[in-house]
Scaffold this motif. Structure first.
Motif, mmCIF file in Angstrom:
data_model
loop_
_atom_site.group_PDB
_atom_site.id
_atom_site.type_symbol
_atom_site.label_atom_id
_atom_site.label_comp_id
_atom_site.label_asym_id
_atom_site.label_seq_id
_atom_site.Cartn_x
_atom_site.Cartn_y
_atom_site.Cartn_z
ATOM 1 N N TRP A 790 20.371 65.129 -68.484
ATOM 2 C CA TRP A 790 20.267 63.786 -67.924
ATOM 3 C C TRP A 790 21.398 63.575 -66.916
ATOM 4 O O TRP A 790 22.558 63.868 -67.206
ATOM 5 C CB TRP A 790 20.348 62.771 -69.047
ATOM 6 C CG TRP A 790 20.484 61.342 -68.593
ATOM 7 C CD1 TRP A 790 21.622 60.613 -68.557
ATOM 8 C CD2 TRP A 790 19.440 60.494 -68.123
ATOM 9 N NE1 TRP A 790 21.374 59.352 -68.087
ATOM 10 C CE2 TRP A 790 20.029 59.233 -67.802
ATOM 11 C CE3 TRP A 790 18.078 60.649 -67.914
ATOM 12 C CZ2 TRP A 790 19.303 58.175 -67.315
ATOM 13 C CZ3 TRP A 790 17.350 59.589 -67.425
ATOM 14 C CH2 TRP A 790 17.955 58.369 -67.125
ATOM 15 N N LYS A 824 20.348 64.046 -73.091
ATOM 16 C CA LYS A 824 21.428 63.137 -72.719
ATOM 17 C C LYS A 824 22.679 63.494 -73.517
ATOM 18 O O LYS A 824 22.599 63.863 -74.680
ATOM 19 C CB LYS A 824 21.022 61.693 -72.986
ATOM 20 C CG LYS A 824 22.099 60.689 -72.588
ATOM 21 C CD LYS A 824 21.761 59.285 -73.021
ATOM 22 C CE LYS A 824 22.901 58.334 -72.637
ATOM 23 N NZ LYS A 824 22.672 56.962 -73.128
ATOM 24 N N LEU A 1074 12.879 61.249 -78.484
ATOM 25 C CA LEU A 1074 12.120 60.081 -78.046
ATOM 26 C C LEU A 1074 11.042 60.503 -77.060
ATOM 27 O O LEU A 1074 11.238 61.437 -76.268
ATOM 28 C CB LEU A 1074 13.039 59.074 -77.355
ATOM 29 C CG LEU A 1074 13.990 58.250 -78.229
ATOM 30 C CD1 LEU A 1074 14.975 57.525 -77.343
ATOM 31 C CD2 LEU A 1074 13.220 57.270 -79.077
ATOM 32 N N ASN A 1075 9.913 59.785 -77.118
ATOM 33 C CA ASN A 1075 8.926 59.949 -76.062
ATOM 34 C C ASN A 1075 9.509 59.462 -74.747
ATOM 35 O O ASN A 1075 10.109 58.386 -74.677
ATOM 36 C CB ASN A 1075 7.667 59.157 -76.381
ATOM 37 C CG ASN A 1075 6.766 59.880 -77.353
ATOM 38 O OD1 ASN A 1075 6.562 59.424 -78.464
ATOM 39 N ND2 ASN A 1075 6.218 61.014 -76.944
ATOM 40 N N MET A 1076 9.353 60.250 -73.725
ATOM 41 C CA MET A 1076 9.870 59.882 -72.415
ATOM 42 C C MET A 1076 8.756 59.215 -71.602
ATOM 43 O O MET A 1076 7.728 59.837 -71.326
ATOM 44 C CB MET A 1076 10.374 61.118 -71.677
ATOM 45 C CG MET A 1076 10.975 60.829 -70.322
ATOM 46 S SD MET A 1076 11.565 62.345 -69.521
ATOM 47 C CE MET A 1076 12.263 61.671 -68.023
ATOM 48 N N LEU A 1093 15.282 53.827 -68.650
ATOM 49 C CA LEU A 1093 15.671 54.934 -69.518
ATOM 50 C C LEU A 1093 17.099 54.763 -70.035
ATOM 51 O O LEU A 1093 17.396 55.089 -71.183
ATOM 52 C CB LEU A 1093 15.538 56.268 -68.767
ATOM 53 C CG LEU A 1093 14.123 56.666 -68.358
ATOM 54 C CD1 LEU A 1093 14.135 58.032 -67.684
ATOM 55 C CD2 LEU A 1093 13.189 56.709 -69.562
ATOM 56 N N MET A 1097 18.088 54.507 -74.095
ATOM 57 C CA MET A 1097 18.968 55.448 -74.786
ATOM 58 C C MET A 1097 20.364 54.892 -75.050
ATOM 59 O O MET A 1097 21.235 55.618 -75.512
ATOM 60 C CB MET A 1097 19.100 56.732 -73.951
ATOM 61 C CG MET A 1097 17.810 57.482 -73.757
ATOM 62 S SD MET A 1097 18.038 59.043 -72.852
ATOM 63 C CE MET A 1097 18.496 58.434 -71.225
ATOM 64 N N VAL A 1103 20.566 62.575 -77.508
ATOM 65 C CA VAL A 1103 19.174 62.176 -77.308
ATOM 66 C C VAL A 1103 18.464 63.285 -76.554
ATOM 67 O O VAL A 1103 19.012 63.878 -75.614
ATOM 68 C CB VAL A 1103 19.071 60.863 -76.523
ATOM 69 C CG1 VAL A 1103 17.613 60.435 -76.379
ATOM 70 C CG2 VAL A 1103 19.871 59.768 -77.215
ATOM 71 N N LEU A 1105 14.940 63.456 -74.653
ATOM 72 C CA LEU A 1105 13.702 62.841 -74.187
ATOM 73 C C LEU A 1105 12.647 63.921 -74.021
ATOM 74 O O LEU A 1105 12.901 64.968 -73.428
ATOM 75 C CB LEU A 1105 13.935 62.122 -72.852
ATOM 76 C CG LEU A 1105 14.852 60.892 -72.879
ATOM 77 C CD1 LEU A 1105 15.021 60.346 -71.479
ATOM 78 C CD2 LEU A 1105 14.294 59.823 -73.805
ATOM 79 N N ARG A 1107 8.682 64.781 -72.917
ATOM 80 C CA ARG A 1107 7.448 64.389 -72.228
ATOM 81 C C ARG A 1107 6.478 65.557 -72.296
ATOM 82 O O ARG A 1107 6.774 66.660 -71.828
ATOM 83 C CB ARG A 1107 7.739 64.015 -70.783
ATOM 84 C CG ARG A 1107 6.521 63.560 -70.007
ATOM 85 C CD ARG A 1107 6.926 62.820 -68.743
ATOM 86 N NE ARG A 1107 5.760 62.427 -67.965
ATOM 87 C CZ ARG A 1107 4.985 61.376 -68.234
ATOM 88 N NH1 ARG A 1107 5.291 60.604 -69.273
ATOM 89 N NH2 ARG A 1107 3.949 61.086 -67.473
#
Length: 1118
Positions: A790, A824, A1074-1076, A1093, A1097, A1103, A1105, A1107
């Motif tokens: 990130w 991240k 997490l779903n991005m 975003l 977060m 984290v 993300l 997808r």
């Protein structure tokens, strides 16, 4: 087809410069001949080119030459005349080893002068014909019979002949420096196979030295000076133990003496080799002369039989129980051996009493017809009596056997596989010619011719000896291993002419010579392996004395050889070295077969009489013989070779020798890639094939090495991993850095990331990453998942490139139907050395995009870093969802997926949008608007419009006053903060005052704005009669803007609410997945997407993300 070369002279205007030699000036030392430009230890290495170009002066030598067109390439591409001159002066001397005399006297090395007969044929003959022929071949014929012995000889000789054909093809495919079979195997099959088989061949050669020394001591103590034994057995039972101890003592002394001779100088060994070879030739000639003589006049070697049992006759002279002397019956020495007293009324052995004593000829002759009795085998257990089957015998009542009686019996259990293992060392030694390749005048012609002729000659000798021994010698004598029935004579010596001593002395010196040759060749083989540097712990053995002699390798060889001597039994040592030689021959055949099938352009052997089927047949025969000889020795040898192979693969130096295994890998990879491209992988076979996008700092170092740690933990060395990065610039200037990518490879090595490194040079980072996403991989072996970090400092960046590049990467992965993983705080992720003792991996499953969210925690927990972490799955339920039933369904789904995880359903009730959400949204939009205005237009009109809009929004939302005063709205077109008074003045204008009186909210009253309230307030304000035309004109764009970006408010509301829930549940988790959400279709809202975003977060440590790529990656089916 023949190739004709024509040399065309190039004329020049200047007569004194008519040649091109001035173009290539080479500075030779006055004291060093032109042929030898390197010192004793400077052996040619594989890492250097075949022809070394010597650095030339930087002056211009091309004036007046006709090569000016190529003058800039002369340093890398030599002219043909210079190349041919270097080839003519090239010599492949043996490993730089010189003799003591030459080194001390400073004499120069003489070029290779040996021909086929002296250099290859005779050394192979000397190494093939040896101890087994003289000490065990007669016993093999008697035990296995003529037919089975002939089959063993044919099988073993066929194996060596096929191996010689393969070896000839490899040896004639270019120059073979000293190193022989090791060099050929390693350069054909790679350093791993070469090192493993080279060490096995070294062990085989070393144990061969043990076998020859044991054979020497056996001849010495059994046939020459039997009274020289140090250990003397007091009883019959102790004879075998005493013999073994004597072998150990004398063998150790003999080994020390031979090692000393080798240490003093190889020159003496080479001079003695002619004497030893003469002894072998004379011994064989004596054998054939003796065979011919038996057809005319058989020799007198009587043997004594009691019934049908053979007796040891070295303790008595007359083969009779009693004899008549002076008309009186007297007992003989034979009587004393079977009876308790020399009197006629003594108590004697029952079998002795029941059977008569018979004397027959041990060598009945070639025309006696004894061949019919020796056709079949006579295998038996240890201690079985040697008996003549067609002789009459009366069995004794007492079946027990007294070992003190002078019978001849088997000392070991005999069977067919044992015979093969003991015989095979007699056909080894076919590498003697290739080991001397550096001394040959024309190695590519001499090695095939001399080796194949030597094998054909020795094969003929062995086959004829098998038949002739069976046709001339009595069966009970053949099965008498140590010649006890022929007065302790060497059995093969009884057949020789003119005397058995010819064979005894000849075999003794033959074994001595073979032992010296083994102790000479084995250390140099070990030194060659050590100098190649493929086995790190052997590097100490690459050093030696000043003249290059391998002192340390000689000590190591003597130590291993002592192990074989301590075994003290020739019959037990022979199968051991058979394993190592057979493994070496197996890989020689494999190397030839692989090179032939691959058909590499460099495979052009001068020896044409080979075929891959012959090589495969030889390889199969070697493997079969290994298990026939001894299946457990074969497994041990394979385990040793396998361990060495894995060690070299793990710790050895990387070598690129253009080996056949690499070519085989390329062919296999091509075939597999073509097959992979035929159809997409099934869901059951799906695993993340990663393309890791790295960022490099100004020194081309990896910015986030923990991204590679995460890759290692996620992949565990399985599947495809492509670690890539982009160098900003042109390929012409950065091509070298892009090709080597040393720091990226070093980071991969330190983080133990197994994969490929792909660094490209591009004019900008965006295009470079785009090219990688599109083109990385090959065929069906392409990435399906992109992993990146990130951009944490995107707000502080001076330009918009970081976050724009990030969003474009997200869009491109989505368009390419590839999954995307964004980490991240990647620098806070655990390293490969960390062990997370407790904690959870929390998965927030909000939308289903293929199931990658479920698969990633399972893959991470396979690694030891995350192994102890528990997996938790959270799902979000809306108002109209049944959360209880949803949890049950999710638990059943995980059960069907075979995943162990805790399940929790989080309810998110519908709520009004909070003022905080509006505040975050408006700050985001105004910041975006300001940046756009600063980039597109900086005139005063837009600035005034902006401040009017700001004041209008403050009148709508008084709580934004503090925000405006602290935000970027206070910055004008020059980036300098505007005075606070200007903002207060704008806020106190009449039109704004009217709006404030109508629409301002009391500071004590907290108000939540919804869409309906906002519309009602807007309509009420529009209906005010006091609002001027100018104020309406200024208000309309901002109201339209606010209405147009209601989606931003909803998205910010979702991000804020989700963040609150996630932080509440997973703030202490080791990792949150997490779903991005996807980027907006309208690129105008890209910066808002980054803000969403960030809010999503916020407050979380680690984290990831995720997808999905738009396809199912996990299934409940088997």
């Amino acid at each position: 087809m023949p190739i004709n070369f024509t040399v065309v002279p190039v004329e020049d205007n200047e007569a004194e410069k008519s040649t091109l030699e001035g173009v290539f000036r080479e500075e030779h030392d006055e004291n060093i001949p032109p042929q030898r430009q390197y010192s004793v230890d400077d052996t040619p290495r594989e890492s250097s080119p075949f022809i070394n170009i010597i650095d030339q002066d930087q002056e211009n030598y091309y004036d007046g030459k006709n090569m000016a067109l190529f003058e800039e390439e002369m340093e890398s591409n030599p002219m043909v005349s210079s190349l041919l001159n270097k080839l003519a002066n090239y010599t492949n001397l043996t490993q730089g080893v010189t003799e003591h005399e030459e080194y001390e006297e400073g004499g120069s090395a003489v070029g290779p002068q040996m021909g086929t007969f002296i250099g290859v044929y005779l050394p192979c003959m000397q190494n093939i014909l040896g101890v087994i022929l003289f000490l065990r071949l007669t016993w093999i014929v008697g035990t296995a019979g003529i037919l089975e012995s002939f089959a063993v000889v044919v099988m073993c000789c066929t194996c060596t002949m096929l191996t010689a054909i393969s070896m000839s093809a490899i040896a004639t495919n270019g120059v073979v420096p000293a190193g022989g079979s090791y060099y050929m195997i390693s350069r054909s099959l790679g350093p791993e196979f070469g090192g493993a088989v080279g060490l096995c061949f070294y062990l085989g050669t070393t144990f061969a030295g043990s076998m020859y020394i044991l054979g020497t001591i056996e001849i010495l103590l059994t046939y020459i000076v039997p009274n020289a034994a140090v250990f003397v057995a007091e009883t019959k039972e102790d004879e075998s133990v005493a013999l073994l101890n004597n072998m150990r003592v004398y063998g150790t002394c003999c080994l020390a003496l031979m090692a000393l001779v080798v240490f003093v100088g190889v020159k003496y060994v080479n001079k003695l080799s002619l004497v030893f070879l003469a002894c072998v030739v004379l011994s064989i000639m004596a054998i054939y002369a003796g065979v011919i003589k038996t057809a005319i006049e058989p020799p007198n070697f009587p043997i004594c039989l009691l019934g049908n049992r053979s007796l040891q006759n070295h303790n008595f002279e007359k083969c009779m129980k009693t004899e008549e002397r002076n008309n009186q019956t007297h007992t003989t020495k034979l009587w004393d051996l079977f009876c308790d007293s020399p009197y006629l009324n003594a108590t004697c052995d029952d079998y002795f009493i029941r059977n008569n004593v018979t004397e027959i000829q041990g060598i009945p002759g070639l025309l006696s017809g004894v061949i019919k009795d020796n056709l079949w085998s006579e295998y038996g257990p240890s201690g079985m009596l040697v008996e003549k089957k067609d002789q009459l015998s009366v069995p004794a009542k007492d079946k027990s056997r007294n070992i003190n009686l002078p019978y001849v019996f088997n000392d070991i259990s005999t069977f067919f596989t044992l015979i093969v293992g003991i015989y095979f060392p007699s056909v080894t030694g076919i590498m003697a010619g290739s080991n001397r390749s550096g001394d040959l005048r024309d190695a590519q012609r001499s090695i095939p011719t001399g080796t194949i002729l030597a094998i054909a000659t020795t094969s003929f000798l062995y086959m004829t000896c098998v038949v002739l021994f069976g046709a001339c010698i009595e069966g009970v004598v053949l099965r008498d291993k140590f010649g006890d029935s022929v007065k302790k004579n060497l059995v093969i010596g009884t057949l020789a002419w003119p005397s058995p001593w010819v064979i005894v002395i000849g075999s003794f010196f033959s074994c001595c010579g073979a032992g010296l040759q083994s102790l000479t060749g084995a250390p140099r083989l070990l030194q060659a392996i050590a100098r190649d540097g493929i086995v790190p712990f052997l590097q100490v053995f690459g050093h030696g004395k000043a003249n290059g002699e391998p002192t340390w390798a000689l000590l190591m060889t003597a130590g291993i050889c002592e192990i074989g001597i301590l075994i003290a039994s020739l019959d037990e040592v022979a199968p051991i070295l058979s394993m190592f030689f057979l493994m070496c021959y197996l890989f020689v055949n494999l190397a030839c077969a692989v090179q032939t099938l691959l058909g590499t352009p460099n495979w052009r052997p001068r020896f044409k009489f080979y075929h891959w089927t012959l090589s495969f047949l030889g390889m199969s025969l070697c493997l079969s013989l290994m298990f026939i000889c001894s299946w457990y020795y074969a497994l041990v040898a394979m385990c040793i070779a396998g361990c060495i192979y894995k060690y070299i693969e793990y710790r050895g130096a990387e070598k690129e020798w253009g080996d056949g295994i690499r070519g085989l890998s390329l062919n296999a990879a091509r075939y597999a890639l073509i097959r992979l491209e035929e159809a997409p992988p099934h869901t059951k076979n799906w695993r993340p094939q990663l393309l890791v996008l790295l960022k490099l700092d100004s020194d081309l170092g990896v910015k986030h090495p923990r991204l590679l740690s995460l890759t290692t933990q996620l992949k565990a060395g399985k599947g495809l991993t492509i670690v890539s990065s982009v160098l900003e610039g042109t390929y012409m200037s950065l091509g070298a850095q892009a090709k080597t990518a040393e720091q990226v490879r070093a980071a991969m090595h330190s983080e133990r990331t197994k994969g490929f490194c792909h660094v490209v040079a591009s004019s900008n980072l965006r295009d470079g990453f785009s090219h990688l996403i599109q083109s990385a991989g090959l065929g069906g072996m392409k990435h399906n998942t992109v992993l990146m970090a990130w951009p944490g400092a995107w707000k502080q960046a001076q330009d918009t490139y970081p976050w724009k590049n990030f969003i474009e990467t997200v869009r491109e992965t989505t368009s390419a139907h590839q999954a995307l993983l964004v980490a991240k705080n990647i620098d806070r992720f655990p390293s490969n050395q960390d062990r997370l003792g407790e904690g959870t991996i929390d998965v927030w499953w909000i939308v289903h995009d293929g199931g990658l969210l479920m698969l990633l925690p399972f893959l991470l927990r396979q690694h030891k870093v995350w192994r102890k972490c528990k997996m938790r799955i959270f799902s979000v339920a809306q108002m109209d969802d049944n959360s209880i039933q949803m949890k049950k369904d999710l638990q059943m789904f995980l059960y069907q997926l075979r995943l162990n995880a805790e399940v929790e359903v989080v309810e998110m009730h519908g709520s009004d949008i909070s003022a905080f959400t509006y505040e975050k949204t408006l700050v985001m939009e105004q910041r975006s608007q300001m940046l756009k205005q600063m980039q597109l237009s900086r005139n005063e009109r837009e600035r005034e419009c902006t401040w009017n809009g700001c004041s209008l929004l403050i009148s709508f939302f008084p709580f934004l006053g503090d925000v405006c005063s602290e935000s970027a709205w206070l910055f004008g077109d020059t980036g300098v903060a505007l005075p606070q008074a200007q903002l207060i003045h704008d806020r106190n204008t009449k039109s704004h005052a009217n709006l404030n009186n109508k629409a301002a909210v009391s500071p004590e009253h907290h108000m939540t704005w919804t869409k309906d309230k906002l519309i009602a307030e807007r309509n009420r304000n529009r209906a005010e009669p006091n609002m001027g035309v100018k104020d309406l004109f200024n208000l309309k764009p901002y109201l339209n803007l606010f209405c147009r970006n209601q989606s931003n408010v909803r998205r910010m509301h979702t991000a804020v609410k989700l963040n609150e829930v996630v932080v509440n549940k997973s703030q202490g988790a080791q990792l949150v997945l997490l779903n991005m959400p996807g980027p907006p279709k309208n690129k105008g809202g890209d910066e808002n997407y980054m803000e969403f975003l960030e809010v999503l977060m916020d407050g979380l440590d680690r984290v990831l993300l995720v997808r999905g790529g738009g396809r199912e990656v996990i299934t409940i089916y088997s």
